[in-house]
Design a protein around this motif. Structure first.
Motif: not given
Length: 124
Positions: A37-42, A83-86
């Protein structure tokens, strides 16, 4: 050959906050982070090899089964904000190994959808 000296901590929030998942060994491939349950949240992570700090590779993929765009992190490091790595809230699968994967090996993984043979594969 799994490397028992590899550690990976994943966080759902920036600056190592929010929900956390720990991996205490190298040689792990997660085909779909939905299994946790960690898809697209890292949003942040800490990666290290406690014995040989340079001998670790983490490859984050934007799609399940090691597909889509990707980011490669080699050597022990802490990333407080993806975010620093997009790549914030983008990761859907990853590969963690206790050695340095080459760009060619990573391309082969992405082209075939198969991780290296000597690692544990976690599916949903």
């Amino acid at each position: 050959m799994a490397n028992s000296d590899v550690r990976l901590a994943l966080w759902s929030g920036i600056n190592f906050s929010g929900r956390r998942i720990l991996f205490r060994r190298g040689g792990v491939a997660v085909r779909d982070l939905g299994a946790f349950r960690f898809n697209n949240v890292l949003s942040s992570f800490r990666l290290r090899n406690v014995v040989q700090s340079s001998e670790v590779t983490l490859v984050l993929f934007s799609r399940i089964n090691f597909q889509g765009s990707f980011r490669v992190f080699r050597g022990s490091q802490s990333v407080a904000n993806l975010s620093n790595f997009n790549f914030n809230n983008v990761t859907s699968s990853f590969i963690l190994v206790g050695r340095n994967l080459t760009n060619s090996q990573i391309s082969q993984i992405q082209n075939t959808g198969r991780p290296p043979q000597d690692i544990l594969v976690i599916r949903q």
